[in-house]
Design an enzyme around this catalytic site. Structure first.
Site, PDB file in Angstrom:
ATOM      1  N   GLU A  25      11.273  -5.466  -1.549  1.00  0.00           N
ATOM      2  CA  GLU A  25      10.550  -6.699  -1.811  1.00  0.00           C
ATOM      3  C   GLU A  25      10.941  -7.167  -3.199  1.00  0.00           C
ATOM      4  O   GLU A  25      11.543  -6.425  -3.970  1.00  0.00           O
ATOM      5  CB  GLU A  25       9.036  -6.479  -1.665  1.00  0.00           C
ATOM      6  CG  GLU A  25       8.668  -6.168  -0.216  1.00  0.00           C
ATOM      7  CD  GLU A  25       7.176  -6.065   0.063  1.00  0.00           C
ATOM      8  OE1 GLU A  25       6.380  -5.950  -0.891  1.00  0.00           O
ATOM      9  OE2 GLU A  25       6.804  -6.082   1.252  1.00  0.00           O
ATOM     10  N   GLU A  82       6.351   0.177   1.739  1.00  0.00           N
ATOM     11  CA  GLU A  82       6.411   0.677   0.362  1.00  0.00           C
ATOM     12  C   GLU A  82       5.486   1.883   0.314  1.00  0.00           C
ATOM     13  O   GLU A  82       4.268   1.731   0.378  1.00  0.00           O
ATOM     14  CB  GLU A  82       5.917  -0.394  -0.629  1.00  0.00           C
ATOM     15  CG  GLU A  82       6.717  -1.677  -0.635  1.00  0.00           C
ATOM     16  CD  GLU A  82       8.147  -1.496  -1.110  1.00  0.00           C
ATOM     17  OE1 GLU A  82       8.450  -0.458  -1.735  1.00  0.00           O
ATOM     18  OE2 GLU A  82       8.973  -2.377  -0.812  1.00  0.00           O
ATOM     19  N   ASN A  87      -4.996   1.199  -5.094  1.00  0.00           N
ATOM     20  CA  ASN A  87      -4.676   1.528  -6.491  1.00  0.00           C
ATOM     21  C   ASN A  87      -4.405   0.303  -7.353  1.00  0.00           C
ATOM     22  O   ASN A  87      -4.732   0.292  -8.538  1.00  0.00           O
ATOM     23  CB  ASN A  87      -3.516   2.532  -6.554  1.00  0.00           C
ATOM     24  CG  ASN A  87      -2.267   2.016  -5.881  1.00  0.00           C
ATOM     25  OD1 ASN A  87      -2.334   1.249  -4.935  1.00  0.00           O
ATOM     26  ND2 ASN A  87      -1.127   2.436  -6.372  1.00  0.00           N
ATOM     27  N   CYS A 133       2.230   4.351  -7.464  1.00  0.00           N
ATOM     28  CA  CYS A 133       3.343   4.955  -6.719  1.00  0.00           C
ATOM     29  C   CYS A 133       4.545   5.200  -7.634  1.00  0.00           C
ATOM     30  O   CYS A 133       5.354   6.075  -7.372  1.00  0.00           O
ATOM     31  CB  CYS A 133       3.725   4.101  -5.520  1.00  0.00           C
ATOM     32  SG  CYS A 133       4.111   2.405  -5.943  1.00  0.00           S
TER      33      CYS A 133
HETATM   34  O1  TXE Z   1      -3.799   5.464   1.766  1.00  0.00           O
HETATM   35  P1  TXE Z   1      -3.475   4.843   3.141  1.00  0.00           P
HETATM   36  P2  TXE Z   1      -4.985   6.379   1.323  1.00  0.00           P
HETATM   37  C1  TXE Z   1      -0.806   7.665  -1.257  1.00  0.00           C
HETATM   38  C2  TXE Z   1      -1.479   8.606  -2.209  1.00  0.00           C
HETATM   39  C3  TXE Z   1      -2.809   8.822  -1.579  1.00  0.00           C
HETATM   40  C4  TXE Z   1      -2.429   8.823  -0.123  1.00  0.00           C
HETATM   41  C5  TXE Z   1      -3.555   8.472   0.816  1.00  0.00           C
HETATM   42  O2  TXE Z   1      -0.795   9.830  -2.266  1.00  0.00           O
HETATM   43  O3  TXE Z   1      -3.391  10.024  -1.957  1.00  0.00           O
HETATM   44  O4  TXE Z   1      -1.440   7.841  -0.013  1.00  0.00           O
HETATM   45  O5  TXE Z   1      -4.231   7.337   0.336  1.00  0.00           O
HETATM   46  C6  TXE Z   1      -4.647   1.263   5.734  1.00  0.00           C
HETATM   47  N1  TXE Z   1      -3.067   1.662  10.582  1.00  0.00           N
HETATM   48  N2  TXE Z   1      -0.901   6.293  -1.651  1.00  0.00           N
HETATM   49  O6  TXE Z   1      -5.537   7.205   2.437  1.00  0.00           O
HETATM   50  O7  TXE Z   1      -4.221   5.519   4.229  1.00  0.00           O
HETATM   51  C7  TXE Z   1      -5.789   1.533   4.806  1.00  0.00           C
HETATM   52  O8  TXE Z   1      -6.991   1.039   5.330  1.00  0.00           O
HETATM   53  C8  TXE Z   1      -3.037   0.615   9.762  1.00  0.00           C
HETATM   54  C9  TXE Z   1       0.298   5.713  -2.201  1.00  0.00           C
HETATM   55  O9  TXE Z   1      -5.944   5.518   0.675  1.00  0.00           O
HETATM   56  O10 TXE Z   1      -2.022   4.763   3.228  1.00  0.00           O
HETATM   57  C10 TXE Z   1      -5.337   0.826   3.553  1.00  0.00           C
HETATM   58  O11 TXE Z   1      -5.582  -0.556   3.676  1.00  0.00           O
HETATM   59  N3  TXE Z   1      -3.482   0.660   8.507  1.00  0.00           N
HETATM   60  C11 TXE Z   1       0.225   4.266  -2.272  1.00  0.00           C
HETATM   61  C12 TXE Z   1      -3.829   1.086   3.554  1.00  0.00           C
HETATM   62  O12 TXE Z   1      -3.506   1.417   4.904  1.00  0.00           O
HETATM   63  C13 TXE Z   1      -3.971   1.820   8.059  1.00  0.00           C
HETATM   64  C14 TXE Z   1      -1.059   3.623  -2.559  1.00  0.00           C
HETATM   65  C15 TXE Z   1      -3.381   2.240   2.648  1.00  0.00           C
HETATM   66  O13 TXE Z   1      -4.117   3.383   2.991  1.00  0.00           O
HETATM   67  C16 TXE Z   1      -4.021   2.955   8.873  1.00  0.00           C
HETATM   68  C17 TXE Z   1      -2.175   4.300  -1.945  1.00  0.00           C
HETATM   69  C18 TXE Z   1      -3.539   2.842  10.187  1.00  0.00           C
HETATM   70  N4  TXE Z   1      -3.537   3.883  11.039  1.00  0.00           N
HETATM   71  C19 TXE Z   1      -2.060   5.600  -1.556  1.00  0.00           C
HETATM   72  N5  TXE Z   1      -4.560   3.959   8.157  1.00  0.00           N
HETATM   73  C20 TXE Z   1       1.364   3.546  -2.923  1.00  0.00           C
HETATM   74  N6  TXE Z   1       2.554   3.611  -2.316  1.00  0.00           N
HETATM   75  O14 TXE Z   1       1.212   2.878  -3.923  1.00  0.00           O
HETATM   76  C21 TXE Z   1      -4.837   3.481   6.931  1.00  0.00           C
HETATM   77  N7  TXE Z   1      -4.499   2.169   6.866  1.00  0.00           N
END
Ligand code: TXE
Length: 517
Positions: A466, A253, A155, A287
């Site tokens: 952070e 986070e 994002n 977020c």
């Molecule tokens: O995020 P992921 P996604 C929330 C938001 C969204 C939901 C899913 O609600 O709809 O999360 O989004 C890596 N081991 N946020 O699926 O999966 C992945 O490759 C290690 C809130 O895109 O959390 C990416 O680099 N790493 C949020 C990162 O984790 C892993 C921002 C984030 O992906 C992994 C984004 C694993 N098993 C989504 N699986 C915020 N807090 O700002 C995935 N990744």
């Protein structure tokens, strides 16, 4: 604009851009057009192993002798080079995420630059404590941890990646970064910049690929000593589970479902603009988004109408048009998730005041992942739309009667990242802020950041903080050193008192009597 050729974004390992060892790739899609933007390296555990070995050599090599000033100057040089390439970075970020270029030019990339400048200053001015006893001197120093893994979402790709890379580098760690597979472009440009400014090979490395493959291999690797992760709460739980058996240092986070509390004594015009920005900036994919608007009943209709008026005037479409306020969502799957939530609201008889559908756009944007800004009321507190993070341009409106009611609704949720309070009553601002169960509260503003302040959430919104010294604490290990001092003998103590008396007191007074008078 020059014709875009589809290239493969490679990993940056041991100071070189290289493909994944398996030779496999993934597709990176441009959200505004739904078309292929790049291929990217699809890394796996072999790539992690190679990067870990290179990081280990870097850790044992000349990097460990770079002093604070050298590391601060390095961060400044990275910031300088990013500034020179700002337009290129802003364009890349806008095309890779689908967000408006006016946002990447004015917010994402300037903030990414500021992250490096800030942490250069932070380590130059950092201080640690010393504690003095008669028998010993204790002093505390920060040491780097070693190998840290940085995992970031799609994002705010460069903004959040640099929020971790800058303090990790400034503290002298070696880094393996894993950006989201959906937004790999600006991370690759950052690796180019880091290569240009001259960092020993292996200090900063970048691995592209899927979270479940390379991300999982990275967090499970025994030589990775700390993990800083920003992403979804479900993924955060998996990261925590993988880190726990190895006692890795962990910063999470995670998601938010942040309330915007609007009291009847607010400045209505400013509040409506602020609530709109909080709810819909970056298409709600932040977020910190204020995705639940709670309004005092007496002004409910006025707020709703004001929001609708503002939303109707927001231009949606081509992210590269500087007038565009709302761009595309990150992917077709993400839009389907958002549509599913809106369908639930409709099935339960809620009122969809605006939006709730895809916009009609001309080619090539008719193939993009756009969704109109959506405002919904009439949902019960236990609705999934109130309780779950939708992470899109869908905001709910609820009415409350008094402060207690507002605080109860705001806190009745598993998340606790941030909240915004709109009121002109100072006492109320203090009272309500203190009662909210979340890590950050804004009063009469939103997303006003000072990089020195603690950033992080309560409850399911994460672990740790952070920002400023909190980042230095996370990316460093505090080490206390105690040095024994010579023990004075009883006769030396008497001598010291006598000489104190001679120097400072008139001869007729004894030192102890005098000092107590
Ligand atoms: O995020 P992921 P996604 C929330 C938001 C969204 C939901 C899913 O609600 O709809 O999360 O989004 C890596 N081991 N946020 O699926 O999966 C992945 O490759 C290690 C809130 O895109 O959390 C990416 O680099 N790493 C949020 C990162 O984790 C892993 C921002 C984030 O992906 C992994 C984004 C694993 N098993 C989504 N699986 C915020 N807090 O700002 C995935 N990744």
């Amino acid at each position: 604009m020059a014709e875009h050729t589809i290239s493969t974004l490679q990993n940056f390992v041991d100071g070189r851009f290289v493909p994944a060892i398996s030779g496999r790739t993934l597709e990176d899609i441009e959200p505004a057009k739904g078309t292929l933007l790049h291929h990217i390296a699809r890394s796996g555990s072999q790539d992690v192993e190679q990067a870990v070995q290179s990081a280990r050599c870097a850790w044992e090599g000349p990097w460990s002798r770079w002093d604070t000033e050298a590391r601060a100057a390095l961060c400044d040089r990275i910031a300088q080079r990013m500034e020179e390439r700002l337009e290129e970075l802003a364009l890349a970020e806008s095309r890779d995420t689908g967000k408006p270029i006016q946002l990447t030019r004015n917010l994402d990339i300037p903030r990414a630059i500021a992250n490096f400048r800030f942490f250069a200053g932070a380590i130059r001015h950092d201080t640690t404590h010393s504690h003095h006893q008669a028998e010993a001197l204790h002093y505390t120093r920060r040491r780097p941890i070693g190998l840290v893994a940085l995992i970031t979402p799609w994002n705010l790709p460069l903004y959040l990646l640099t929020w971790k890379v800058a303090p990790a580098l400034a503290m002298g760690n070696v880094i393996i970064a894993k950006p989201s597979e959906m937004t790999p472009w600006t991370a690759t440009l950052l690796a180019e910049i880091i290569e240009e400014v001259g960092l020993p090979k292996g200090v900063f490395q970048l691995l592209h690929g899927l979270g479940t493959e390379v991300g999982q291999a990275l967090i499970e690797h025994p030589q990775v000593q700390a993990i800083s992760f920003t992403g979804g709460t479900l993924t955060g739980a998996k990261v925590a589970a993988a880190a726990a058996p190895h006692f890795k240092k962990l910063s999470l986070e995670l998601g938010g479902k942040n309330p915007t509390l609007i009291f009847e004594d607010c400045d209505l015009a400013t509040t409506i603009q602020g609530a709109c920005r909080a709810g819909f900036a970056n298409q709600g994919q932040i977020c910190l988004a204020g995705s639940r608007i709670l309004v005092q009943r007496s002004i409910f209709d006025a707020v709703r109408d004001g929001l609708l008026h503002t939303l109707h005037s927001m231009q949606i479409g081509d992210p590269l048009d500087p007038q565009t306020k709302l761009g595309a969502l990150i992917s077709a799957e993400h839009r389907a998730k958002i549509e599913h939530y809106v369908q639930i609201a409709q099935d339960h008889g809620a009122t969809v005041h605006c939006g709730g559908h895809r916009p009609t756009l001309s080619a090539p944007f008719d193939q993009g992942f756009f969704y109109t800004p959506t405002l919904i009321s009439g949902l019960p507190q236990n609705s999934p739309l109130i309780q779950e993070e939708i992470f899109g341009p869908v905001v709910t409106l609820q009415a409350f009667d008094d402060e207690a009611d507002a605080i109860g609704m705001a806190n009745d949720i598993r998340y606790g990242l941030s909240a915004t309070v709109w009121t002109r009553d100072l006492q109320r601002a203090h009272r309500v802020s203190a009662a909210l169960e979340c890590g950050m509260v804004w009063v009469n503003t939103w997303l006003q950041r000072d990089l020195r302040t603690p950033f992080g959430g309560f409850k399911a919104s994460g672990i740790g903080r952070e920002g400023g010294s909190h980042s230095l604490d996370f990316f460093g290990e505090l080490q206390n050193i105690t040095i024994a001092l010579d023990h004075p003998t009883p006769s030396e103590q008497t001598g010291a008192l006598a000489s104190f008396g001679q120097r400072t007191l008139p001869p007729q007074a004894t030192p102890l009597t005098r000092s107590r008078s």
